[in-house]
Design an enzyme around this catalytic site. Structure first.
Site, PDB file in Angstrom:
ATOM      1  N   GLY A 192       0.777  -1.235   0.000  1.00  0.00           N
ATOM      2  CA  GLY A 192       0.000   0.000   0.000  1.00  0.00           C
ATOM      3  C   GLY A 192       0.810   1.287   0.000  1.00  0.00           C
ATOM      4  O   GLY A 192       0.335   2.306   0.501  1.00  0.00           O
ATOM      5  N   ILE A 225      -7.971  -9.291 -11.432  1.00  0.00           N
ATOM      6  CA  ILE A 225      -8.474  -8.689 -12.671  1.00  0.00           C
ATOM      7  C   ILE A 225      -9.994  -8.594 -12.593  1.00  0.00           C
ATOM      8  O   ILE A 225     -10.673  -9.558 -12.237  1.00  0.00           O
ATOM      9  CB  ILE A 225      -8.009  -9.507 -13.908  1.00  0.00           C
ATOM     10  CG1 ILE A 225      -6.492  -9.350 -14.052  1.00  0.00           C
ATOM     11  CG2 ILE A 225      -8.721  -9.025 -15.175  1.00  0.00           C
ATOM     12  CD1 ILE A 225      -5.871 -10.130 -15.174  1.00  0.00           C
ATOM     13  N   HIS A 248       0.132   1.353 -13.147  1.00  0.00           N
ATOM     14  CA  HIS A 248       0.902   0.188 -13.603  1.00  0.00           C
ATOM     15  C   HIS A 248       2.381   0.587 -13.680  1.00  0.00           C
ATOM     16  O   HIS A 248       2.707   1.657 -14.198  1.00  0.00           O
ATOM     17  CB  HIS A 248       0.402  -0.285 -14.973  1.00  0.00           C
ATOM     18  CG  HIS A 248       1.139  -1.485 -15.450  1.00  0.00           C
ATOM     19  ND1 HIS A 248       0.891  -2.756 -14.951  1.00  0.00           N
ATOM     20  CD2 HIS A 248       2.163  -1.612 -16.320  1.00  0.00           C
ATOM     21  CE1 HIS A 248       1.721  -3.606 -15.522  1.00  0.00           C
ATOM     22  NE2 HIS A 248       2.499  -2.943 -16.349  1.00  0.00           N
ATOM     23  N   GLU A 268     -12.164  -3.589 -20.106  1.00  0.00           N
ATOM     24  CA  GLU A 268     -12.182  -5.059 -20.071  1.00  0.00           C
ATOM     25  C   GLU A 268     -10.848  -5.689 -20.489  1.00  0.00           C
ATOM     26  O   GLU A 268     -10.631  -6.872 -20.265  1.00  0.00           O
ATOM     27  CB  GLU A 268     -13.342  -5.597 -20.936  1.00  0.00           C
ATOM     28  CG  GLU A 268     -13.188  -5.481 -22.440  1.00  0.00           C
ATOM     29  CD  GLU A 268     -13.359  -4.060 -22.984  1.00  0.00           C
ATOM     30  OE1 GLU A 268     -13.640  -3.129 -22.194  1.00  0.00           O
ATOM     31  OE2 GLU A 268     -13.189  -3.888 -24.199  1.00  0.00           O
ATOM     32  N   ASP A 324      -4.842  -3.738 -18.465  1.00  0.00           N
ATOM     33  CA  ASP A 324      -3.915  -2.633 -18.769  1.00  0.00           C
ATOM     34  C   ASP A 324      -4.164  -2.000 -20.142  1.00  0.00           C
ATOM     35  O   ASP A 324      -3.262  -1.378 -20.715  1.00  0.00           O
ATOM     36  CB  ASP A 324      -2.438  -3.093 -18.662  1.00  0.00           C
ATOM     37  CG  ASP A 324      -2.084  -3.560 -17.261  1.00  0.00           C
ATOM     38  OD1 ASP A 324      -2.602  -2.985 -16.291  1.00  0.00           O
ATOM     39  OD2 ASP A 324      -1.296  -4.517 -17.146  1.00  0.00           O
TER      40      ASP A 324
END
Ligand code: GAR
Length: 205
Positions: A14, A95, A112, A150, A153
């Site tokens: 975190g 995901i 990312h 959907e 990334d």
């Protein structure tokens, strides 16, 4: 003006959540407010970070919700109860389905640890990304904040920042540099940008 209600989804340490909490404290994140932190991992240190700032921290245990549909049903219930308008994935390792991402179109953002479209997609997460960067031998990497759709990334890019790879880097050293120089700066900035946009839309201005 009413702030945009934000949920942060986490799975681990975190540090990105910490950057968001700090940004909130410093007034960098001012159009949004983190109302809940959700972890799919009961052992995530991120939960402590939230609680120590007085932010509600909820565990939706992966073990108790092995099926994605169950997990997402519980998550949607929680998010609607809290009135969440923006979801931030900050080191969240599950995901999300196309149904879920469609229900929150342009309202989910993710950080990312690479320059998308390099070193991203299924199987590229955490240290694995930096291992792949070092094995390939690229000299420049970085971080990306993007909308979530959907395609893992694959959503529209919001912000990106490049970070140099140095001789002698290990995945851990490179991860730390990417976090310090890119992730911890980009994520709060993107979060403020989107919170502000949603706030304006809501207030009809
Ligand atoms: C961060 O580097 C984040 O970008 C990455 O995991 C790390 C979580 O660290 N996320 C992904 O790889 C998602 N594909 P944190 O828990 O200390 O924020």
């Amino acid at each position: 003006m009413v702030k945009t209600k934000i949920a942060v989804l986490v799975s681990g340490g975190g540090t990105n959540l910490q950057a968001l909490l700090d940004a909130q404290g410093q007034g960098i994140l001012k159009s949004g407010e983190i109302v809940v932190v959700v972890s799919d991992n009961p052992g995530a240190f991120a939960l402590e970070r939230a609680r120590s700032r007085g932010v509600e921290a909820v565990v939706l245990d992966k073990a108790a919700h092995p099926a994605r549909e169950d997990f997402e049903r519980s998550l949607r219930e929680l998010l609607s109860q809290r009135g969440v308008e923006l979801i931030v994935l900050a080191g969240f390792m599950r995901i999300l389905s196309g149904d879920f991402t469609a229900a929150y179109d342009k309202r989910i953002i993710n950080v990312h640890p690479s320059l998308i479209p390099a070193f991203c997609g299924e199987g590229f997460y955490g240290l694995r990304v930096h291992q792949a960067v070092l094995s390939y031998g690229v000299k420049l990497t970085g971080a990306t904040v993007h909308f979530v759709n959907e395609v893992p990334d694959g959503g529209e890019i919001i912000l990106q920042k490049a970070v140099p790879v140095r001789r002698g880097d290990t995945p851990e050293i490179l991860q730390r540099r990417v976090m310090e120089q890119a992730e911890w700066k980009l994520l709060p900035r993107a979060c403020e940008l989107i919170s502000q946009k949603l706030q304006k839309e809501r207030d009809g201005r």
